[in-house]
Enzyme design. Structure first.
Site, short mmCIF file in Angstrom:
data_model
loop_
_atom_site.label_atom_id
_atom_site.label_comp_id
_atom_site.label_asym_id
_atom_site.label_seq_id
_atom_site.Cartn_x
_atom_site.Cartn_y
_atom_site.Cartn_z
N ASP A 195 -1.14 -12.38 2.12
CA ASP A 195 0.04 -13.17 1.76
C ASP A 195 -0.01 -14.49 2.50
O ASP A 195 -0.23 -14.53 3.72
CB ASP A 195 1.32 -12.42 2.16
CG ASP A 195 1.61 -11.27 1.21
OD1 ASP A 195 0.96 -11.19 0.14
OD2 ASP A 195 2.47 -10.44 1.54
N ASP A 242 4.79 -4.61 -11.40
CA ASP A 242 5.50 -3.75 -10.46
C ASP A 242 6.21 -2.69 -11.27
O ASP A 242 7.04 -3.02 -12.13
CB ASP A 242 6.52 -4.57 -9.66
CG ASP A 242 5.83 -5.59 -8.76
OD1 ASP A 242 5.06 -5.16 -7.89
OD2 ASP A 242 6.05 -6.81 -8.94
#
Lengths: 203, 264
Positions: B11, B130
């Site tokens: 990230d 997701d």
């Protein structure tokens, strides 16, 4: 000077970065005249043979590539840059390619995950192109089509994915790889370095 | 034989990697280039950089990050986060990304997948989703797709398997399947979800969310039929190295690429 043909291929910047990393002096060009003058030529690629052939024809690169290959200028084709050397391709309808090597570009058979994406082994002969690279070393592949009916004598590396296909060709002044050496880490850089040294040595 | 891939995911916020401080005793553990080089040397098969910045200014920093990494690390790079248009894709690919990953933007505009695949090829377009279980306890398993999963998950009403088939038909070349139920638990991937999707689509499936130990990666590949596994915390926090995980998986009979020693 090594000319790298710029016809809008997605991996051009990465191919250039990797070749420069191993010490190549390059001229990135979209001009057929530059290719005709070059001491060696690289055709990178990713995508479809039909689009690639159309781009090459629009730029009159098809004739330039045929001319330099006929003159014995070292030529390296990467991925689609290998596939367009074939006689024809079945991708998006049968169409002619450059016809510089025997064989047809065919889709992997049903039942396999396509595209083949990832690192796969290349079994290869001990030639200068593979110097310092063990046979069975992994290279990074991204493709849905492969060269079928190749001339066995021109094959320099073989890979298995559902079937065994030629992952590298090397004969006369032509070198071609189905994988992406610019994305194959240590071994990919070694292969590019070997090719660049061969090219320098042949001048 | 095609090897299975181990893909660390980093990230990035405003040009800095925000996890992984304890990964190495490196002077600058937030430096994306240094971390990418270390993961490459450790045997990572690919890298995913996920931009978690909010503003567009900071997104321009991501382009520089990708360019710097691509200059030094010669393995495949995927960039995700904040990619909403074909122009965003082009900017990242030109900077040196090999693939772009899209999630919410694809739900909002499925045509983006088709457009991206037509312009850059399916191999460039990674669809990330997701998914969360929505069936009643005891009923047949069912998963729905959610967006904005960070703070305020929004249901899309899309069935995960139907969405997977749809995006592949539109031209997605790979799928990242992130289980919201498993994510962050360290208790293992949702192998049932992975398998359900992997058996229904003809493109590679990448498992995401839930890895806590090497056995979880093994079962995602074996039971979940995933082609690759994405993992963040187990690598970043130094719990396991990529090399140790690959040695373990290879010993279990999973085809693994063993990285060469040294650099060029």
């Amino acid at each position: 000077m090594i000319a790298v043909i710029n016809y809008g291929a997605g991996n051009l910047p990465n191919a250039v970065r990797a070749l420069e990393h191993v010490g190549a002096r390059l001229q990135v060009t979209d001009q057929a005249a530059d290719v005709r003058r070059a001491s060696a030529v690289v055709l990178p690629g990713v995508g479809a043979t039909a689009d690639t052939m159309r781009s090459l024809q629009t730029m009159e690169m098809d004739a330039a590539i045929r001319a330099v290959v006929a003159q014995g200028v070292p030529f390296l084709g990467i991925c689609v840059g290998m596939q367009v050397l074939a006689q024809s391709s079945e991708e998006f309808g049968l169409h002619p390619c450059l016809g510089l090597v025997p064989g047809v570009i065919r889709r992997f058979p049903a039942g396999l995950k396509v595209p083949q994406i990832g690192w796969n082994q290349v079994e290869h002969a001990e030639t200068p192109l593979w110097q310092g690279i063990p046979s069975g070393a992994e290279f990074y592949f991204v493709h849905s089509y492969y060269l079928d009916e190749a001339d066995q004598g021109q094959i320099s590396g073989r890979t298995e994915y559902g079937l065994t296909f030629p992952s590298a060709l090397a004969f006369n002044n032509i070198t071609a790889v189905q994988f992406h050496p610019e994305k194959s880490g240590r071994w990919g850089l070694q292969l590019l370095k070997n090719w660049v040294s061969q090219v320098a040595g042949s001048q | 034989m095609l090897t299975r891939r181990i893909i660390p995911c980093l990230d990035v916020k405003a040009g800095r990697v925000v996890k992984g401080i304890s990964f190495v005793n490196h002077r600058d553990a937030g430096d994306p280039v240094a971390l990418a080089a270390l993961y490459d040397a450790a045997g990572a098969d690919e890298l995913v950089f996920y931009d978690i910045t909010a503003s567009s200014d900071e997104r321009n920093i991501m382009v520089d990050v990708v360019e710097q990494v691509a200059r030094q690390v010669f393995i495949p790079l995927t960039v995700g986060g904040g990619i909403r248009t074909v122009d965003d894709m082009y900017r990242m690919l030109r900077a040196g990304a090999d693939k772009v990953s899209i999630n919410t933007a694809a739900v909002q505009n499925p045509g983006l997948i088709e457009e991206g695949a037509r312009r850059f090829g399916s191999q460039c377009i990674v669809l990330s989703m997701d998914a969360r279980r929505v069936n009643e306890p005891g009923a047949a398993p069912r998963w729905n797709v959610f967006t904005h999963t960070g703070r305020d998950p929004r249901p899309t009403g899309l069935d995960a398997i139907a969405w997977a088939k749809q995006v592949v038909a539109l031209g997605a070349g790979e799928l990242v399947i992130n289980s919201m139920d498993a994510d962050g638990t360290g208790a293992g991937y949702d192998n049932e979800l992975l398998r359900a999707i992997s058996e229904q689509v003809g493109v590679p499936v990448i498992a995401s969310g839930g890895a806590g130990e090497p056995a979880h990666l093994l079962s995602a590949l074996r039971d979940g039929k995933a082609d690759a596994v994405l993992a963040a915390s187990i690598f970043h926090f130094g719990t396991y190295t990529v090399g140790a995980v690959k040695t373990y998986l290879a010993a279990q009979g999973v085809p693994m690429r063993q990285p060469p020693q040294g650099t060029l």
